[in-house]
Design an enzyme around this catalytic site. Sequence first.
Site, PDB file in Angstrom:
ATOM      1  N   GLU A  36      20.257  64.281  38.149  1.00  0.00           N
ATOM      2  CA  GLU A  36      21.451  63.471  37.914  1.00  0.00           C
ATOM      3  C   GLU A  36      21.156  62.030  38.309  1.00  0.00           C
ATOM      4  O   GLU A  36      20.641  61.768  39.400  1.00  0.00           O
ATOM      5  CB  GLU A  36      22.623  64.024  38.729  1.00  0.00           C
ATOM      6  CG  GLU A  36      23.838  63.120  38.840  1.00  0.00           C
ATOM      7  CD  GLU A  36      24.437  62.724  37.486  1.00  0.00           C
ATOM      8  OE1 GLU A  36      24.847  61.555  37.354  1.00  0.00           O
ATOM      9  OE2 GLU A  36      24.485  63.582  36.571  1.00  0.00           O
ATOM     10  N   GLN A  37      21.496  61.076  37.418  1.00  0.00           N
ATOM     11  CA  GLN A  37      21.150  59.682  37.697  1.00  0.00           C
ATOM     12  C   GLN A  37      22.044  59.042  38.754  1.00  0.00           C
ATOM     13  O   GLN A  37      21.640  58.104  39.434  1.00  0.00           O
ATOM     14  CB  GLN A  37      21.194  58.860  36.421  1.00  0.00           C
ATOM     15  CG  GLN A  37      22.564  58.619  35.830  1.00  0.00           C
ATOM     16  CD  GLN A  37      22.516  57.627  34.665  1.00  0.00           C
ATOM     17  OE1 GLN A  37      21.481  57.025  34.393  1.00  0.00           O
ATOM     18  NE2 GLN A  37      23.638  57.468  33.994  1.00  0.00           N
ATOM     19  N   ARG A 110      38.965  67.483  34.446  1.00  0.00           N
ATOM     20  CA  ARG A 110      37.503  67.526  34.247  1.00  0.00           C
ATOM     21  C   ARG A 110      36.771  67.665  35.573  1.00  0.00           C
ATOM     22  O   ARG A 110      35.777  68.390  35.681  1.00  0.00           O
ATOM     23  CB  ARG A 110      37.018  66.254  33.540  1.00  0.00           C
ATOM     24  CG  ARG A 110      37.515  66.067  32.129  1.00  0.00           C
ATOM     25  CD  ARG A 110      36.900  64.851  31.465  1.00  0.00           C
ATOM     26  NE  ARG A 110      35.557  65.121  31.015  1.00  0.00           N
ATOM     27  CZ  ARG A 110      35.249  65.530  29.770  1.00  0.00           C
ATOM     28  NH1 ARG A 110      36.199  65.716  28.879  1.00  0.00           N
ATOM     29  NH2 ARG A 110      34.010  65.751  29.435  1.00  0.00           N
ATOM     30  N   TYR A 219      49.490  67.161  28.611  1.00  0.00           N
ATOM     31  CA  TYR A 219      49.516  68.525  29.139  1.00  0.00           C
ATOM     32  C   TYR A 219      49.345  68.490  30.660  1.00  0.00           C
ATOM     33  O   TYR A 219      48.765  67.557  31.211  1.00  0.00           O
ATOM     34  CB  TYR A 219      48.436  69.404  28.494  1.00  0.00           C
ATOM     35  CG  TYR A 219      47.033  68.842  28.521  1.00  0.00           C
ATOM     36  CD1 TYR A 219      46.207  68.975  29.636  1.00  0.00           C
ATOM     37  CD2 TYR A 219      46.511  68.198  27.403  1.00  0.00           C
ATOM     38  CE1 TYR A 219      44.913  68.485  29.642  1.00  0.00           C
ATOM     39  CE2 TYR A 219      45.215  67.693  27.396  1.00  0.00           C
ATOM     40  CZ  TYR A 219      44.423  67.851  28.522  1.00  0.00           C
ATOM     41  OH  TYR A 219      43.141  67.352  28.523  1.00  0.00           O
ATOM     42  N   ASP A 299      26.182  66.527  24.259  1.00  0.00           N
ATOM     43  CA  ASP A 299      26.368  65.229  23.617  1.00  0.00           C
ATOM     44  C   ASP A 299      25.059  64.506  23.343  1.00  0.00           C
ATOM     45  O   ASP A 299      25.013  63.610  22.494  1.00  0.00           O
ATOM     46  CB  ASP A 299      27.272  64.333  24.474  1.00  0.00           C
ATOM     47  CG  ASP A 299      28.747  64.666  24.310  1.00  0.00           C
ATOM     48  OD1 ASP A 299      29.070  65.483  23.424  1.00  0.00           O
ATOM     49  OD2 ASP A 299      29.566  64.119  25.067  1.00  0.00           O
TER      50      ASP A 299
END
Length: 403
Positions: A36-37, A110, A219, A299
Site C-alpha cells: 500500500e502506497q 466504504r 441511503y 479498477d
Amino acid sequence: MTNTAQNPFIVIGGGIGGLATALGVAENNQYVKVLEQAPEFGEVGAGIQLAANATNVLQRLGVMDKINEIAVFPKRLVLMDAFSGKELSALDLGEVYRERYGAPYIVLHRSDLHRVLLEACQENPYIELATNQKITTTEENDQGVTVKAENGDVHKGIAVIGADGLWSNVRKMFSDDQPICSGYVAYRGAIPIEEVKTSIGDMDDVYMWIGPDLHLVQYPVRRGELYNQVVVFKSKNYRPEIEKTEDWGTPEEMDAVFAGSCELVQNAISFISRQKRWPMFDRLPIENWTQGHITLTGDAAHPMLQYLAQGACQALEDAAYMSDMLSAHGEDIPAAFAAFQKERQPRTAYVQGSARTWGEIIHNTTNEGILLRNIILGKRQSSDFEFVDQFHGYNKNAKLVEA
C-alpha cells in the site's frame, strides 16, 4: 519457483479490491504480500452499494458475519424523478432478491467494508501487509518478479497482481491509455441520521433521483446511524484543458443544475458538503492486461463509471475468479492468469460499456427520450429482475469453477 513467505504473490494496492484479492489468493494456501502506497491502510469516500455478485464473494471469503453487524439491508432500490418527485420504478431487494441470487443487497460505509477486509487479512497467516510502498517499477525476470518502491524498498516474489486503481502504474506495462473524464463530478458525504430523518423518504430504501445531466443517490449506512448522499451532475464549464483545475463542477454549478428540482432533492443538496468534489473518470476496455507472471485486477484493469454501482462488485468478482483459476492451474501461474483474463476481460468490458449506457439513460436531456424512458420504467414490476440478472447473478454459486 515455489511460493513461500519469501517468494509471495505481490498485490500492489491495499484498497477493497486489493485486500479481497489477497484473501482470494490465500484461499489456495499461497503466501501474499500487499503493498500500500499510503502511510497506513484506509479507505476514503462515503457509502458503497454491493449487489449479490459482490456479497456472494464476501460470503465465500468468510467476512459476511462481521459485515452484517454494520451494513444496512435495503428493501427497495427506487428510481425517482428529481423534478416531479414521482416514483418511476423500483426493484425489490428483500427475500425474493436474496433467494434468487443466494446473497443480499447491502449498503455500507466504504471505510467499514475496508476495515473488515483489512482485519481478515491481518488475521490470515498467509498474508503480509506493508505500507509506504509507492511502486516505481515492476518487472519479470528469470527468478520471478521484482517490484521497487520510491523509498528504495525492493520486493521479490512469484507473481504480481496490480490492484492499484484508476491511475494504475502497473497498467502502463500493457497500455499507454489515460483515464477519460466524463465531465461529471460528484459531491458526497455521510451525515448523522438525526439531521435528516424528518426530511427524507423511507429509510429502508435506496433512492436514486434522476434528471437531465444529474442524479442524487441516498441511503443509510453504518447500522442506520449515518445517511449517505451523493450528488452528481455534468459541468457545462468542463473543458479538457482545465480538467485538472477546480474551475469546473463547482458548488455554484451544482445549485444551478438542480434549480427547480423537487423539495426533497433541494433539501438533500442543502446538507451536501461542498469542500471537495470528485471528477468522474473511466477508461476504455483494453484487450490484454496479462503478461506471464503479471496481471491486473479491479479498477487497474477495468475502471468504470459509477452508474451501475458495479465498480467494487467487479473487483470482488475478480478476486473470486482469480482464486478459482489459481486453484485450477496449480503452479502454472501464467496459465492461471491467462484463464482469469479470458473470462474477466469480456465480462468487465461489457459492464464498463453498460455503465456508460445507463448514465446516458438516466441523464437524458431530450423530452422524447425522457418520456420514452419513463414509460418503459413505469411498465416494469418491482419483482422484474430481467435487467439486473446479468450483473447481480454472476456469482450465483459460491465456487464459480470446480478445480
